[in-house]
Design a protein around this motif. Structure first.
Motif, PDB file in Angstrom:
ATOM      1  N   LEU A  90       0.768  -1.154  -0.002  1.00 53.76           N
ATOM      2  CA  LEU A  90      -0.172  -0.126   0.076  1.00 53.76           C
ATOM      3  C   LEU A  90       0.766   1.116  -0.088  1.00 53.76           C
ATOM      4  O   LEU A  90       1.549   1.515   0.975  1.00 53.76           O
ATOM      5  CB  LEU A  90      -0.818  -0.063   1.367  1.00 53.76           C
ATOM      6  CG  LEU A  90      -1.864   0.966   1.114  1.00 53.76           C
ATOM      7  CD1 LEU A  90      -2.714   1.128   0.033  1.00 53.76           C
ATOM      8  CD2 LEU A  90      -2.964   0.861   2.410  1.00 53.76           C
ATOM      9  N   LEU A 124      -5.384   6.205  -5.684  1.00 50.49           N
ATOM     10  CA  LEU A 124      -5.635   4.837  -5.022  1.00 50.49           C
ATOM     11  C   LEU A 124      -7.271   4.723  -5.152  1.00 50.49           C
ATOM     12  O   LEU A 124      -7.533   3.359  -5.449  1.00 50.49           O
ATOM     13  CB  LEU A 124      -5.464   5.151  -3.728  1.00 50.49           C
ATOM     14  CG  LEU A 124      -5.526   3.820  -2.879  1.00 50.49           C
ATOM     15  CD1 LEU A 124      -4.564   2.713  -3.065  1.00 50.49           C
ATOM     16  CD2 LEU A 124      -5.640   4.215  -1.115  1.00 50.49           C
ATOM     17  N   PRO A 154     -15.090  -5.658  -2.280  1.00 49.32           N
ATOM     18  CA  PRO A 154     -13.577  -5.165  -2.127  1.00 49.32           C
ATOM     19  C   PRO A 154     -12.965  -5.751  -3.418  1.00 49.32           C
ATOM     20  O   PRO A 154     -11.505  -5.164  -3.533  1.00 49.32           O
ATOM     21  CB  PRO A 154     -13.248  -6.048  -0.942  1.00 49.32           C
ATOM     22  CG  PRO A 154     -14.546  -7.282  -0.769  1.00 49.32           C
ATOM     23  CD  PRO A 154     -15.639  -6.334  -1.059  1.00 49.32           C
ATOM     24  N   LEU A 189     -14.453   4.644  -1.151  1.00 49.88           N
ATOM     25  CA  LEU A 189     -13.710   3.871  -0.525  1.00 49.88           C
ATOM     26  C   LEU A 189     -14.391   3.084   0.432  1.00 49.88           C
ATOM     27  O   LEU A 189     -14.277   1.802   0.514  1.00 49.88           O
ATOM     28  CB  LEU A 189     -12.507   4.508   0.066  1.00 49.88           C
ATOM     29  CG  LEU A 189     -11.569   5.231  -0.730  1.00 49.88           C
ATOM     30  CD1 LEU A 189     -10.575   6.089   0.121  1.00 49.88           C
ATOM     31  CD2 LEU A 189     -10.986   4.143  -1.747  1.00 49.88           C
ATOM     32  N   ILE A 190     -15.228   3.561   1.567  1.00 53.01           N
ATOM     33  CA  ILE A 190     -15.839   2.828   2.470  1.00 53.01           C
ATOM     34  C   ILE A 190     -16.490   1.688   1.620  1.00 53.01           C
ATOM     35  O   ILE A 190     -16.740   0.658   2.244  1.00 53.01           O
ATOM     36  CB  ILE A 190     -16.654   3.809   3.384  1.00 53.01           C
ATOM     37  CG1 ILE A 190     -15.657   4.710   3.892  1.00 53.01           C
ATOM     38  CG2 ILE A 190     -17.504   3.048   4.507  1.00 53.01           C
ATOM     39  CD1 ILE A 190     -16.632   5.781   4.867  1.00 53.01           C
ATOM     40  N   MET A 250     -15.016  -1.114  -0.108  1.00 49.65           N
ATOM     41  CA  MET A 250     -14.323  -2.002   0.979  1.00 49.65           C
ATOM     42  C   MET A 250     -15.515  -2.958   1.564  1.00 49.65           C
ATOM     43  O   MET A 250     -15.523  -4.018   1.922  1.00 49.65           O
ATOM     44  CB  MET A 250     -13.460  -1.334   2.012  1.00 49.65           C
ATOM     45  CG  MET A 250     -12.392  -0.731   1.665  1.00 49.65           C
ATOM     46  SD  MET A 250     -11.394  -1.946   0.641  1.00 49.65           S
ATOM     47  CE  MET A 250     -11.618  -1.661  -0.959  1.00 49.65           C
ATOM     48  N   MET A 276      -8.615  -4.180  -7.718  1.00 52.23           N
ATOM     49  CA  MET A 276      -7.146  -4.150  -7.286  1.00 52.23           C
ATOM     50  C   MET A 276      -6.496  -5.202  -8.041  1.00 52.23           C
ATOM     51  O   MET A 276      -7.100  -6.384  -8.204  1.00 52.23           O
ATOM     52  CB  MET A 276      -7.022  -4.297  -5.873  1.00 52.23           C
ATOM     53  CG  MET A 276      -6.882  -2.970  -5.028  1.00 52.23           C
ATOM     54  SD  MET A 276      -6.126  -3.245  -3.428  1.00 52.23           S
ATOM     55  CE  MET A 276      -7.782  -3.582  -2.590  1.00 52.23           C
ATOM     56  N   ILE A 292      -8.697   0.875  -6.677  1.00 49.87           N
ATOM     57  CA  ILE A 292      -9.711   0.260  -5.839  1.00 49.87           C
ATOM     58  C   ILE A 292     -10.959   0.113  -6.238  1.00 49.87           C
ATOM     59  O   ILE A 292     -11.588  -0.966  -6.640  1.00 49.87           O
ATOM     60  CB  ILE A 292      -9.863   0.821  -4.534  1.00 49.87           C
ATOM     61  CG1 ILE A 292      -8.260   0.584  -3.696  1.00 49.87           C
ATOM     62  CG2 ILE A 292     -11.065   0.036  -3.583  1.00 49.87           C
ATOM     63  CD1 ILE A 292      -8.366   1.415  -2.368  1.00 49.87           C
ATOM     64  N   GLY A 305     -14.194   9.319  -0.191  1.00 45.66           N
ATOM     65  CA  GLY A 305     -14.408   8.646   1.061  1.00 45.66           C
ATOM     66  C   GLY A 305     -15.622   7.860   1.184  1.00 45.66           C
ATOM     67  O   GLY A 305     -15.271   6.514   1.394  1.00 45.66           O
ATOM     68  N   ILE A 365      -4.757   9.987  -2.727  1.00 48.21           N
ATOM     69  CA  ILE A 365      -5.918   9.193  -2.572  1.00 48.21           C
ATOM     70  C   ILE A 365      -6.747   8.935  -3.815  1.00 48.21           C
ATOM     71  O   ILE A 365      -7.415   7.930  -4.038  1.00 48.21           O
ATOM     72  CB  ILE A 365      -6.650   9.681  -1.217  1.00 48.21           C
ATOM     73  CG1 ILE A 365      -5.786   9.441  -0.018  1.00 48.21           C
ATOM     74  CG2 ILE A 365      -7.990   8.889  -0.901  1.00 48.21           C
ATOM     75  CD1 ILE A 365      -5.207   8.243   0.388  1.00 48.21           C
TER      76      ILE A 365
END
Lengths: 323, 446
Positions: free
Chosen positions: B125, B344, B424, B416-417, B420, B352, B348, B413, B341
């Motif tokens: 990471l 990233l 994921p 991402l949450i 995941m 990935m 994601i 944000g 971010i």
């Protein structure tokens, strides 16, 4: 080189370092406790800290608007806003755990870490949106108290402001309370058991989920208190305030040995002092070539050096490698 | 390609993507007609209403249609070449903003693919990825502008002549890779989450340095940033005028950057594909899954991790050089943690370790930022200016703070949450990872 100047500012630098160090120690506790039980870098902790600061400023500004600020004793007000900051931040930390981390328990390590980064970004903009709707500004300033800004004269050239003494005393009180809670009470024993070995702890009748929530509550409350103290000490706060202190506090936690509560306190103090010295003396020692702006680089370099040469930190024990 | 042999003839690359569409495979003519209709239909729409963001999104969606339909790979590539090589430049010349969007998408595709190697394949990471991008950007910015003369005692050389830009592309690649190795050497022995925090620290260090290295020697010009940065020469201009086409530089420069970015992105995609299936790619995935086991199987951990870091960083270095030439101006503001971010989030979102995932994630996030959020903000402004009253509430009172373009952090944000928690593995999961997450329940607890 001006040795006399160097000596003259020494006590002030130590005091600045202590203030900064205790602040880092309070924030670092949140990181280290969560890491202890979940092995997760709680990236959102810097925002929990920032929210604490906003709770403080909101209460003070509201009291200022209603005129209550002058009717109460400033120290009563201070204790009240610290407690409120602790309550809000603690509850927020528990909610964050429940929503963003608990569903991911048992997933590969990077997954909850990325979720934590998401929470951090989300909270930053949430506070920004809320404050800009509410006050039409998100850079807020703490109302100043004359009682906190007076300076205590210790010697002819040495004086400290009351608020830095407050920060030190309040932090010490909280650190001792936490140390007592963790080492002397049944609850503390449960927290240590969960950090040690979750399945065994649950076999011994510890409610693991409750203890994890409690850990977030305590860590969040410490972060919230640090946020209020930060605001009182440095006056201004904005939704992105949390980022740098958060990273520094994490550095402090690693420095002291992550997962280790006394380690977080020691690490915070060491880092705060080093940084204060770097900020004041770097430009003096290099003849003005490198100024205080380089203190962040200094802190990160310490982090890298510590991780390479002593990955378990100053006080850390050997940790079992878990992939 | 490393496709699993599929039972029904030639591999299409779409086997995993849209199983529901498989039954149309036996009607290639129909499919091609469909693609042509979608592509040219939306392109004509954009041409007729160049200001409509929805039309341009239809064009982008038609590119996705090409990817999803079960055509064979060559047909797909041919269609993609038509769309990106002919239609897009035409539309971009018609409305310059779309060209800007396309260039940005290309840059971020390359960045996302670079980070995908580090995070997706090798499982390291990296939260300071944008630092390598910054290194590349500052490299050309300093030597391709009068800035270098401020700290080097040489007169009259700087800014370097424009053709040097191409040398700096290679140099950016090399310097990016070297920076990656320099950062990687001390920190790659660290456990995963420590690595994350150190790379984050490194990203901040690079930004702080860029912000403060205006004294004692003025290398980066500090927070004021560097300008004007030279652009690459318009080497194809004589050829164009020989053909009788005379276009102003304001049209030619975006075209040059577009094709340059397109070409580099294509090269990066090919490199990624080749690496993924090679022994290096498999070694990375082994490291990601279980370092100890990988080491026991003879994978040289440090060397493989360094390689991942270096390759990922070199893509960012090249794109940095292009970015600074395109922008003409750079400052430390362009290389914040938010950017890292952002990249990233692209990796994601797409999935990935998945190449199509990284491409689509990069396109989706860039389009979201540049088009959707801006479009919504414009729409909100129009609503406010219209002064309409809805349910007794005057829309002119709507606070300007609601403008969605200001809330990219909140949106990243949430992405991402939610990703995941619910997906994921991403929108287009890597094949191996998909198998993995499918059987996650059966894995023994760590």
């Amino acid at each position: 080189m001006d040795w006399e100047l160097l000596l003259a500012i020494f006590p002030q630098v130590v005091m600045d370092g202590l203030v900064l160090g205790f602040m880092y120690a309070l924030i670092a506790l949140g990181y280290t406790m969560v890491y202890g039980v979940l092995e997760l870098i709680n990236f959102a902790h810097s925002e929990i800290f920032m929210v604490g600061g906003f709770v403080g400023v909101e209460i003070l500004l509201t009291m200022q608007a209603t005129g209550w600020l002058d009717t109460f004793n400033p120290f009563v007000i201070l204790i009240f806003i610290i407690l409120m900051g602790m309550a809000v931040s603690g509850v927020l930390a528990v909610v964050v755990e429940r929503v963003a981390y608990r569903p991911l328990r048992g997933a590969p390590r990077l997954i909850p870490l990325i979720s934590a980064i998401g929470v951090s970004f989300f909270l930053q903009d949430l506070v920004r949106l809320g404050e800009s709707l509410w006050r039409n500004a998100f850079y807020l300033t703490y109302p100043s108290f004359a009682a906190f800004n007076t300076r205590i004269e210790i010697a002819e050239t040495i004086d400290f402001s009351v608020k830095s003494v407050i920060v030190v005393v309040a932090s010490l009180a909280m650190l001792f309370a936490l140390q007592f809670l963790v080492t002397r009470t049944k609850l503390g024993k449960a927290i240590r058991a969960v950090a040690e070995d979750q399945p065994t702890a649950s076999l011994m009748g510890v409610n693991v989920n409750r203890i994890i929530s409690l850990t977030f509550l305590i860590g969040g409350a410490m972060g919230g208190a640090a946020g209020v103290l930060f605001g009182v000490q440095y006056n201004t706060i904005n939704p992105f305030t949390g980022f740098i202190p958060g990273i520094k506090a994490f550095t402090a936690a690693v420095l002291g040995g992550i997962g280790n509560i006394p380690g977080a306190m020691v690490g915070g103090l060491v880092l705060g002092l080093l940084e204060a010295f770097a900020a004041s003396y770097l430009s003096l020692l290099t003849g003005g070539a490198f100024g205080a702006e380089y203190k962040d680089i200094f802190a990160f370099s310490i982090l890298i050096v510590i991780l390479i040469f002593r990955p378990r930190g100053l006080l850390g024990e050997v940790v079992r490698e878990r992939t | 390609m490393t496709d699993v042999p599929s039972p029904s003839g030639p591999t299409t690359g779409a086997v995993d993507v849209a199983p529901g569409l498989q039954r149309w495979r036996s009607h290639p003519v129909l499919l091609n007609v469909l693609v042509a209709a979608a592509l040219f239909g939306s392109a004509i729409l954009v041409w007729v209403v160049p200001r409509s963001i929805i039309a341009f999104m239809a064009f982008q969606a038609s590119l996705l249609v090409i990817y999803l339909l079960p055509l064979d790979v060559r047909t797909k590539l041919a269609w993609a070449a038509v769309a990106l090589g002919v239609l897009m430049p035409m539309l971009g010349t018609h409305n310059g903003y779309y060209m800007e969007v396309a260039i940005q998408v290309g840059i971020f595709v390359a960045l996302a693919l670079g980070l995908n190697i580090v995070v997706g394949l090798a499982g390291l990471l990296d939260l300071g990825y944008v630092a390598f991008y910054a290194v590349g950007a500052y490299l050309w910015a300093i030597f391709g502008s009068p800035q270098a003369a401020k700290f080097l005692p040489i007169e009259g050389v700087f800014p370097l002549p424009a053709p040097w830009f191409f040398a700096f592309l290679i140099l950016g690649l090399a310097v990016g890779a070297i920076t990656g190795i320099l950062l990687g050497l001390p920190v790659l022995r660290l456990r995963g989450d420590y690595l994350a925090i150190v790379t984050l620290g490194f990203g901040e260090v690079v930004r702080v340095l860029a912000n403060n290295l205006d004294k004692p020697w003025n290398i980066t010009n500090g927070p004021k940033g560097i300008t004007p940065i030279s652009r690459p020469p318009l080497f194809f201009e004589p050829a164009l005028s020989a053909l009788g086409i005379d276009a102003p530089p304001s049209v030619l420069y975006p075209l040059l950057f577009y094709f340059m970015v397109l070409g580099i992105a294509a090269v990066v995609i090919v490199i990624n594909r080749r690496l993924e299936g090679s022994h290096v790619g498999r070694a990375w995935e082994a490291i990601r899954e279980d370092e100890v086991a990988a080491q026991a199987m003879g994978v040289p951990l440090v060397r493989m991790k360094l390689l991942a870091f270096a390759i990922g960083a070199s893509f960012a270095g090249v794109m940095g050089v292009i970015f600074s030439a395109k922008q003409l101006f750079i400052s430390p503001e362009s290389f914040t943690f938010l950017e890292s971010i952002g990249v990233l989030a692209m990796v994601i979102l797409g999935g990935m370790g998945s190449i199509p995932g990284a491409i689509i994630g990069a396109s989706a996030v860039t389009i979201l930022n540049l088009q959707v959020l801006k479009g919504l903000s414009l729409w909100l402004n129009e609503l406010r200016n219209s002064g309409l009253t809805v349910l007794g509430y005057n829309l002119a009172d709507l606070p300007s703070q609601f403008e969605p373009a200001k809330y990219e952090r909140m949106i990243f944000g949430m992405i991402l949450i939610l990703m995941m928690i619910y997906r994921p593995a991403g929108i287009f999961p890597a094949r191996r990872r998909k198998l993995e997450t499918y059987h996650r329940g059966e894995e023994p607890a760590a």
